[in-house]
Design a protein around this motif. Sequence first.
Motif, PDB file in Angstrom:
ATOM      1  N   TRP A 124       0.925  -0.782  -0.185  1.00 26.92           N
ATOM      2  CA  TRP A 124       0.183   0.067  -0.206  1.00 26.92           C
ATOM      3  C   TRP A 124       0.695   1.232  -0.002  1.00 26.92           C
ATOM      4  CZ3 TRP A 124      -4.671  -0.116  -1.491  1.00 26.92           C
ATOM      5  CH2 TRP A 124      -5.388  -1.330  -1.947  1.00 26.92           C
ATOM      6  N   GLU A 125       2.016   0.977   0.985  1.00 30.16           N
ATOM      7  CA  GLU A 125       2.676   1.935   0.549  1.00 30.16           C
ATOM      8  C   GLU A 125       3.001   2.628  -0.200  1.00 30.16           C
ATOM      9  OE1 GLU A 125       5.954   1.979   4.116  1.00 30.16           O
ATOM     10  OE2 GLU A 125       7.366   3.972   2.847  1.00 30.16           O
ATOM     11  N   LEU A 126       3.918   1.566  -1.274  1.00 29.71           N
ATOM     12  CA  LEU A 126       4.504   1.744  -2.827  1.00 29.71           C
ATOM     13  C   LEU A 126       3.319   2.312  -4.123  1.00 29.71           C
ATOM     14  CD1 LEU A 126       6.875  -1.123  -3.242  1.00 29.71           C
ATOM     15  CD2 LEU A 126       7.559   1.159  -2.584  1.00 29.71           C
ATOM     16  N   ASN A 127       2.013   2.033  -3.489  1.00 23.52           N
ATOM     17  CA  ASN A 127       1.320   2.189  -4.802  1.00 23.52           C
ATOM     18  C   ASN A 127       1.176   3.566  -4.538  1.00 23.52           C
ATOM     19  OD1 ASN A 127      -1.465   1.076  -5.651  1.00 23.52           O
ATOM     20  ND2 ASN A 127      -2.571   2.067  -4.126  1.00 23.52           N
ATOM     21  N   ASN A 128       0.493   3.556  -2.656  1.00 21.49           N
ATOM     22  CA  ASN A 128       0.658   5.351  -2.529  1.00 21.49           C
ATOM     23  C   ASN A 128       1.602   6.146  -3.275  1.00 21.49           C
ATOM     24  OD1 ASN A 128      -2.079   4.368  -1.708  1.00 21.49           O
ATOM     25  ND2 ASN A 128      -1.096   4.998   0.090  1.00 21.49           N
ATOM     26  N   LYS A 129       2.915   5.758  -3.379  1.00 15.66           N
ATOM     27  CA  LYS A 129       3.889   6.838  -3.447  1.00 15.66           C
ATOM     28  C   LYS A 129       4.413   7.150  -5.396  1.00 15.66           C
ATOM     29  CE  LYS A 129       7.104   5.992   0.035  1.00 15.66           C
ATOM     30  NZ  LYS A 129       7.063   8.013   0.079  1.00 15.66           N
ATOM     31  N   LEU A 130       4.031   5.452  -6.288  1.00 19.46           N
ATOM     32  CA  LEU A 130       4.166   5.112  -7.732  1.00 19.46           C
ATOM     33  C   LEU A 130       2.816   5.961  -7.654  1.00 19.46           C
ATOM     34  CD1 LEU A 130       5.281   2.174  -7.291  1.00 19.46           C
ATOM     35  CD2 LEU A 130       6.571   3.684  -8.363  1.00 19.46           C
ATOM     36  N   GLY A 131       1.363   6.219  -7.112  1.00 24.90           N
ATOM     37  CA  GLY A 131       0.370   6.927  -8.168  1.00 24.90           C
ATOM     38  C   GLY A 131       0.690   8.252  -7.872  1.00 24.90           C
ATOM     39  N   ASP A 132       1.815   8.477  -7.244  1.00 24.57           N
ATOM     40  CA  ASP A 132       2.005  10.203  -7.508  1.00 24.57           C
ATOM     41  C   ASP A 132       2.991  10.106  -8.714  1.00 24.57           C
ATOM     42  OD1 ASP A 132       2.624  12.581  -8.078  1.00 24.57           O
ATOM     43  OD2 ASP A 132       4.256  12.612  -5.788  1.00 24.57           O
ATOM     44  N   ILE A 133       2.181  10.771  -9.901  1.00 22.48           N
ATOM     45  CA  ILE A 133       3.370  10.681 -11.553  1.00 22.48           C
ATOM     46  C   ILE A 133       3.695  12.311 -11.879  1.00 22.48           C
ATOM     47  CG2 ILE A 133       2.662   8.733 -12.310  1.00 22.48           C
ATOM     48  CD1 ILE A 133       0.202  10.493 -14.805  1.00 22.48           C
ATOM     49  N   GLU A 134       3.391  13.479 -10.916  1.00 22.64           N
ATOM     50  CA  GLU A 134       3.628  14.639 -10.888  1.00 22.64           C
ATOM     51  C   GLU A 134       5.404  15.065 -11.309  1.00 22.64           C
ATOM     52  OE1 GLU A 134       4.203  17.145  -7.038  1.00 22.64           O
ATOM     53  OE2 GLU A 134       4.278  19.216  -8.459  1.00 22.64           O
ATOM     54  N   ALA A 135       6.357  14.437 -11.147  1.00 22.03           N
ATOM     55  CA  ALA A 135       7.211  13.995 -12.413  1.00 22.03           C
ATOM     56  C   ALA A 135       7.519  13.444 -13.373  1.00 22.03           C
ATOM     57  CB  ALA A 135       8.591  13.178 -11.421  1.00 22.03           C
ATOM     58  N   VAL A 136       6.138  12.780 -13.839  1.00 19.16           N
ATOM     59  CA  VAL A 136       6.034  12.555 -14.920  1.00 19.16           C
ATOM     60  C   VAL A 136       6.335  13.740 -15.693  1.00 19.16           C
ATOM     61  CG1 VAL A 136       5.082  11.420 -16.600  1.00 19.16           C
ATOM     62  CG2 VAL A 136       5.428  10.045 -14.723  1.00 19.16           C
ATOM     63  N   HIS A 137       4.431  14.373 -15.804  1.00 16.95           N
ATOM     64  CA  HIS A 137       4.061  16.072 -16.219  1.00 16.95           C
ATOM     65  C   HIS A 137       5.283  16.744 -16.007  1.00 16.95           C
ATOM     66  CE1 HIS A 137      -0.113  14.557 -15.830  1.00 16.95           C
ATOM     67  NE2 HIS A 137       0.024  14.100 -15.209  1.00 16.95           N
ATOM     68  N   ASN A 138       6.354  16.673 -14.871  1.00 17.27           N
ATOM     69  CA  ASN A 138       7.211  17.660 -14.642  1.00 17.27           C
ATOM     70  C   ASN A 138       8.918  17.334 -15.630  1.00 17.27           C
ATOM     71  OD1 ASN A 138       6.364  19.067 -13.140  1.00 17.27           O
ATOM     72  ND2 ASN A 138       7.184  18.102 -11.152  1.00 17.27           N
ATOM     73  N   VAL A 139       8.990  15.909 -15.476  1.00 21.10           N
ATOM     74  CA  VAL A 139       9.770  15.341 -17.082  1.00 21.10           C
ATOM     75  C   VAL A 139       9.389  15.847 -18.395  1.00 21.10           C
ATOM     76  CG1 VAL A 139      11.106  13.614 -18.144  1.00 21.10           C
ATOM     77  CG2 VAL A 139      10.444  13.489 -15.270  1.00 21.10           C
ATOM     78  N   LEU A 140       7.767  15.640 -18.591  1.00 19.78           N
ATOM     79  CA  LEU A 140       7.468  15.612 -20.171  1.00 19.78           C
ATOM     80  C   LEU A 140       7.947  16.702 -20.903  1.00 19.78           C
ATOM     81  CD1 LEU A 140       4.751  13.256 -20.176  1.00 19.78           C
ATOM     82  CD2 LEU A 140       6.942  13.276 -21.132  1.00 19.78           C
ATOM     83  N   SER A 141       7.272  17.918 -19.455  1.00 25.13           N
ATOM     84  CA  SER A 141       6.919  19.943 -19.872  1.00 25.13           C
ATOM     85  C   SER A 141       9.009  19.945 -20.453  1.00 25.13           C
ATOM     86  CB  SER A 141       6.896  20.261 -18.324  1.00 25.13           C
ATOM     87  OG  SER A 141       7.719  20.692 -17.719  1.00 25.13           O
ATOM     88  N   LYS A 142       9.440  19.199 -19.959  1.00 25.41           N
ATOM     89  CA  LYS A 142      10.820  20.086 -20.586  1.00 25.41           C
ATOM     90  C   LYS A 142      11.134  18.884 -21.659  1.00 25.41           C
ATOM     91  CE  LYS A 142      12.637  22.837 -16.679  1.00 25.41           C
ATOM     92  NZ  LYS A 142      11.265  22.868 -16.441  1.00 25.41           N
ATOM     93  N   ILE A 143      11.175  17.692 -21.810  1.00 21.39           N
ATOM     94  CA  ILE A 143      11.549  16.365 -22.663  1.00 21.39           C
ATOM     95  C   ILE A 143      10.888  16.540 -24.453  1.00 21.39           C
ATOM     96  CG2 ILE A 143      13.412  15.277 -21.513  1.00 21.39           C
ATOM     97  CD1 ILE A 143      12.005  13.095 -21.635  1.00 21.39           C
ATOM     98  N   LEU A 144       9.058  16.362 -24.249  1.00 19.11           N
ATOM     99  CA  LEU A 144       8.218  16.288 -24.469  1.00 19.11           C
ATOM    100  C   LEU A 144       8.707  17.873 -26.250  1.00 19.11           C
ATOM    101  CD1 LEU A 144       6.329  14.391 -25.963  1.00 19.11           C
ATOM    102  CD2 LEU A 144       4.895  15.468 -24.787  1.00 19.11           C
ATOM    103  N   VAL A 145       9.884  17.639 -26.540  1.00 19.07           N
ATOM    104  CA  VAL A 145      10.432  18.662 -28.107  1.00 19.07           C
ATOM    105  C   VAL A 145      10.998  17.392 -28.741  1.00 19.07           C
ATOM    106  CG1 VAL A 145      10.363  20.317 -26.255  1.00 19.07           C
ATOM    107  CG2 VAL A 145      12.462  18.451 -26.622  1.00 19.07           C
ATOM    108  N   GLU A 146      11.198  18.246 -29.883  1.00 19.94           N
ATOM    109  CA  GLU A 146      12.096  17.087 -31.097  1.00 19.94           C
ATOM    110  C   GLU A 146      13.840  17.232 -30.622  1.00 19.94           C
ATOM    111  OE1 GLU A 146      11.043  18.938 -35.089  1.00 19.94           O
ATOM    112  OE2 GLU A 146       9.270  19.986 -34.697  1.00 19.94           O
ATOM    113  N   ARG A 147      14.259  16.903 -30.517  1.00 25.33           N
ATOM    114  CA  ARG A 147      15.420  16.175 -29.837  1.00 25.33           C
ATOM    115  C   ARG A 147      16.301  15.139 -31.013  1.00 25.33           C
ATOM    116  NH1 ARG A 147      11.346  13.737 -27.908  1.00 25.33           N
ATOM    117  NH2 ARG A 147      11.057  11.681 -27.221  1.00 25.33           N
TER     118      ARG A 147
END
Length: 351
Positions: free
Chosen positions: A48-71
């Motif tokens: 349950w602890e892992l499930n709760n932590k891994l349910g947080d995908i804020e970092a996915v959004h943060n990373v995509l805001s930087k890398i989702l470009v033509e590269r």
Amino acid sequence: MEFPGIWTICIIICAFGCRSVSNFQHVSSLRVAQQNHRPKVVDQQQFWELNNKLGDIEAVHNVLSKILVERVVGTPNHAMVREYIVNYMKNLGWTVDEHEFFDDTPLDRLKFTNIIAKVNPNAKRYLTLACHYDSKLMENFVGATDSAVPCAIMMNIATTLKEQFKSLHDSEISLQYIFFDGEEAFVEWNAKDSIYGARQLAKKWQAEHELDKIDLMILLDLLGAPKPTFYSYFPETEGWYYQMADIESRLGAAGQLVEHAHNSATIQHQKRNQGYFQPYSIRMQIEDDHIPFLRRDVRILHLIPTPFPEVWHTPSDDLRAIDFAAVTNLNKIIGIFLCEYLHIGSASTDH
Ligand SMILES: [Zn+2]
């Protein structure tokens, strides 16, 4: 990556829970330890602890805001994304190496950089998670599933499980991330014009005996579209594939997968084959970054959906193609898998 032109697929129906048996005669003690390695299933509290932590995908959004470009390799955007990933992993306390080399492409001689991040650079063995960070040379192509989302999932897991991974700083078996460069062909996919980074790194690490340290390489590719369907592609890692499937089932049964067939299927007809991890083994050759490692006897778990996402290699493979419910679910499944493989659970657990 390249999908096989002719579908010469041998499907072997394999019940859940089956395990491949290794019977090599002459193997090193390191290889024996790798082959005998078994997962440690997390207990309910850890789950349950892992499930709760891994349910947080804020970092996915943060990373995509930087890398989702033509590269595309050799462009300023590519350098920016590379620096972002390097700094991100360093800030999490990982040791980061940049493997730089030059290679001839059909267009030009270019500089490539594989990024290798390790929790413990002195570990004897590694569970390796890999994806590619370059994007295909195509107008208006940002490669969300190919492979910005896999990068973001890996970085999100490293962020949300930072406390859990602390024990890996001085453990004999640790975690390694590879962000490959130059996966995409510049003109047309062939043996010379594709997987530039993977080919060079596999060759280099074979000479340095670094390949022997890899227990298992999990290659993520084309993730982020809705309802991916995976299969076990390699008999040597079938047991680990079914470990992923088992984690998906446990999360589904606990109602912790979002917009996922496992939840409703459990309630309705106990249907199988409704989740992401199909209970089948398929023998097929998908060209991807794992090939140079596979040819050198590294064990591979290839997390790539069959069929590929509809948006594959089209300009539609952008933010709109991403199903964040699927991303959350994959984040949980892969994150718990890493913990069970590496025998780590709650942050407070000593072991
Ligand atoms: Zn691609």
